[in-house]
Design an enzyme around this catalytic site. Structure first.
Site, PDB file in Angstrom:
ATOM      1  N   LYS A  76       0.868  -1.176   0.000  1.00  0.00           N
ATOM      2  CA  LYS A  76       0.000   0.000   0.000  1.00  0.00           C
ATOM      3  C   LYS A  76       0.907   1.228   0.000  1.00  0.00           C
ATOM      4  O   LYS A  76       1.932   1.239   0.707  1.00  0.00           O
ATOM      5  CB  LYS A  76      -0.882  -0.035   1.259  1.00  0.00           C
ATOM      6  CG  LYS A  76      -1.913   1.076   1.349  1.00  0.00           C
ATOM      7  CD  LYS A  76      -2.819   0.872   2.570  1.00  0.00           C
ATOM      8  CE  LYS A  76      -3.876   1.954   2.697  1.00  0.00           C
ATOM      9  NZ  LYS A  76      -4.788   1.734   3.841  1.00  0.00           N
ATOM     10  N   SER A 151      -9.697   1.946   2.912  1.00  0.00           N
ATOM     11  CA  SER A 151      -8.833   2.726   2.061  1.00  0.00           C
ATOM     12  C   SER A 151      -7.820   1.882   1.293  1.00  0.00           C
ATOM     13  O   SER A 151      -7.168   2.394   0.385  1.00  0.00           O
ATOM     14  CB  SER A 151      -8.067   3.753   2.918  1.00  0.00           C
ATOM     15  OG  SER A 151      -7.261   3.087   3.874  1.00  0.00           O
ATOM     16  N   SER A 175      -9.955  -0.639   7.052  1.00  0.00           N
ATOM     17  CA  SER A 175      -9.422  -0.573   5.690  1.00  0.00           C
ATOM     18  C   SER A 175      -8.706  -1.817   5.169  1.00  0.00           C
ATOM     19  O   SER A 175      -8.304  -1.839   4.008  1.00  0.00           O
ATOM     20  CB  SER A 175      -8.484   0.623   5.554  1.00  0.00           C
ATOM     21  OG  SER A 175      -9.240   1.797   5.519  1.00  0.00           O
TER      22      SER A 175
HETATM   23  N1  GLN Z   1     -13.270   4.401   6.667  1.00  0.00           N
HETATM   24  C1  GLN Z   1     -12.513   4.721   7.820  1.00  0.00           C
HETATM   25  C2  GLN Z   1     -12.019   6.150   7.731  1.00  0.00           C
HETATM   26  O1  GLN Z   1     -12.230   6.730   6.736  1.00  0.00           O
HETATM   27  C3  GLN Z   1     -11.372   3.777   8.029  1.00  0.00           C
HETATM   28  C4  GLN Z   1     -10.227   4.007   7.120  1.00  0.00           C
HETATM   29  C5  GLN Z   1      -9.050   3.148   7.465  1.00  0.00           C
HETATM   30  O2  GLN Z   1      -9.184   2.100   8.096  1.00  0.00           O
HETATM   31  N2  GLN Z   1      -7.888   3.599   7.060  1.00  0.00           N
HETATM   32  O3  GLN Z   1     -11.438   6.670   8.628  1.00  0.00           O
END
Ligand code: GLN
Length: 483
Positions: A76, A151, A175
């Site tokens: 990532k 994400s 995510s």
């Molecule tokens: N959807 C959550 C956020 O936007 C989690 C994102 C994540 O786990 N990086 O904060």
């Protein structure tokens, strides 16, 4: 060749059926051919991959072995990679070449993994759809009109499309698990402190945790083995021995106590997903598990608490991007204040700016007690609920997401609607617990995930349950058409 799992690749390399270099060539060609459809990579590191593959082949020829030696993966794009762009999905870091490798990157490279590239992601890991990336949205290989989740949507889409067998990802509020659910993968968010955060660009430091995304629990075990462990460079890393995760896969589920929280089956859950969750419970019962209804009474407060704590930490972490030290700098600033304002205003996208504003507000004098402190108290209640539940059961099971992957753009005008989709995943981050999502069926041709949660450092138990489930079901073997 591209259909092989990490475990199959390890056997093939050990048996000299093919070399890592051959496999790497095949996958690089596949990325060039198919990635334009799904936009899952920000950078493809062809030269690095081929040199790492050759080095891995040489190490094998010298008698070395290891499940990751010569295994193709991707990171990532928030894991720092020395000399290679590490963008975090943001214009702010579009020109940033990391001066060092993240611990996870260094450990996997030392184990012989081959880095094919850096995967697309929501900007600074903020999102649940992978639509907020500066490099454009990622598409779901199961239906190109739908989101892959976020994400870590780039890592998920790339693995689901068989561009590579596994990838690293991070999970601040879901995510890893949510994109796994949306793309028919297995994804594991480890216990907070299990995997080093050093060199992982921070979103919300008390919630962020790196982990593996792959097709099977068996492969998650292999990748996690290479990522986990104490790191003196990360003050929140925990000095706890790393067990043999692959050895944990084979245990019997006889007598395993599985708790199913009644709060999970509220009105917001798609009834077709509820049915698939119940089917997975029946399957695990056949394998000897004992099912018990439990309660997590504070679950309803978790989303508001998370969406105060995460932006608060983000506003603090992202203050370092000031146009001076890292990344983007605006043209012709009039003075220092103008430099800060325009560099941040032009370098950050809308969602990141929204989070910084919410977070700075929640932390400001006068509002701190009402928002941040209150949210931290709720966080403790959420954790206490889990501690009470784990006195009665060994595993907690439920849906990973309330709905399957939505259409691209469907939630763009309503950020809160997107936040609500995180309802089942964020509690594990608030409590620091490990969680896994595994494929459990389809709704309208879109994959559905079941989430398993376990007590601290019981990643092996999660992998064991998922592996036994996968030996008796074939959801995880389904491939998206066209890939
Ligand atoms: N959807 C959550 C956020 O936007 C989690 C994102 C994540 O786990 N990086 O904060």
């Amino acid at each position: 060749m591209h259909h092989m799992t990490l475990a199959e690749i390890a056997r093939g390399l050990a048996d000299k059926k093919f070399s890592s270099e051959e496999l790497t060539q095949v996958l690089l060609a596949r990325i060039a051919q198919l990635n334009p459809q799904i936009n899952s990579f920000i950078s493809v590191t062809e030269e690095l991959a081929l040199s790492q593959a050759k080095a891995a082949d040489a190490r094998r020829a010298n008698g070395e072995s290891g499940a990751l030696l010569g295994a193709p993966i991707a990171h990532k794009d928030l894991f720092c990679t020395q000399g290679i762009r590490t963008s975090c999905g943001s214009k702010m870091l579009d020109n940033f070449k990391a001066p060092y490798d993240a611990t996870v990157v260094a450990k996997l490279a030392a184990a012989g993994a081959v880095t094919l590239g850096k995967t697309n992601m929501d900007e600074f890991a903020m999102g649940s759809a992978n639509e907020s990336s500066y490099y454009g949205a990622v598409k779901n290989p199961w239906n190109l009109e739908h989101v892959p989740g976020g994400s870590s949507g780039g890592s998920a889409a790339a693995v689901a499309a068989r561009l590579l067998p596994a990838a690293t990802a991070t999970d601040t509020g879901g995510s890893i698990r949510q994109p796994a659910a949306f793309t028919n993968l297995t994804g594991l968010k480890p216990t907070y402190g299990r995997v080093s955060r050093w060199g992982m660009i921070a979103y919300a430091s008390s919630l962020d945790q790196g982990g593996p995304l792959a097709r099977t629990a068996e492969d998650c075990a292999i990748l996690l083995q290479g990522m986990a462990g104490f790191d003196p460079n990360d003050s929140t890393s925990i000095d706890e021995p790393v067990p043999d995760y692959s050895a944990s896969l084979s245990g019997s589920l006889q007598g395993l106590r599985i708790g199913v929280p009644k709060e999970y089956f509220s009105a917001g859950l798609d009834p077709r997903i509820a049915e698939l969750v119940h089917n997975s419970v029946k399957e695990l019962e056949k394998l000897g598990a004992v099912i018990k209804e439990i309660s997590l009474p504070n679950m309803q407060h978790a989303i508001p608490a998370y969406y105060v704590i995460a932006p608060a930490e983000a506003s603090s972490n992202l203050s370092r991007f000031d146009g001076v030290r890292f990344g983007y700098r605006c043209e012709n600033p009039e003075n220092l204040i103008d430099l800060y304002k325009r560099s941040r205003g032009e370098g950050f996208g809308a969602e990141v700016q929204r989070r910084i504003m919410v977070g700075a507000y929640a932390l400001s004098a006068g509002y701190y007690d009402a928002y941040y402190l209150k949210a931290q108290k709720i966080r403790r209640l959420v954790k206490n609920d889990f501690m009470a539940a784990f006195n009665e059961v060994d595993i907690i099971l439920g849906p990973t997401t309330p709905n399957p992957a939505w259409k691209l753009g469907a939630k763009n005008s309503d950020p809160v609607a997107e936040y609500l989709e995180d309802v089942y995943t964020i509690t594990a981050n608030l409590a620091g617990l490990p969680g896994l999502s595994m494929p459990a069926g389809f709704v309208d041709g879109l994959p559905v995930g079941v989430q398993l949660l376990a007590p601290y450092f019981q990643e092996g138990r999660l992998l064991n349950v998922a592996h036994q489930y996968q030996l008796n079901t074939d959801w995880h073997t389904r491939t998206p058409t066209g890939f």
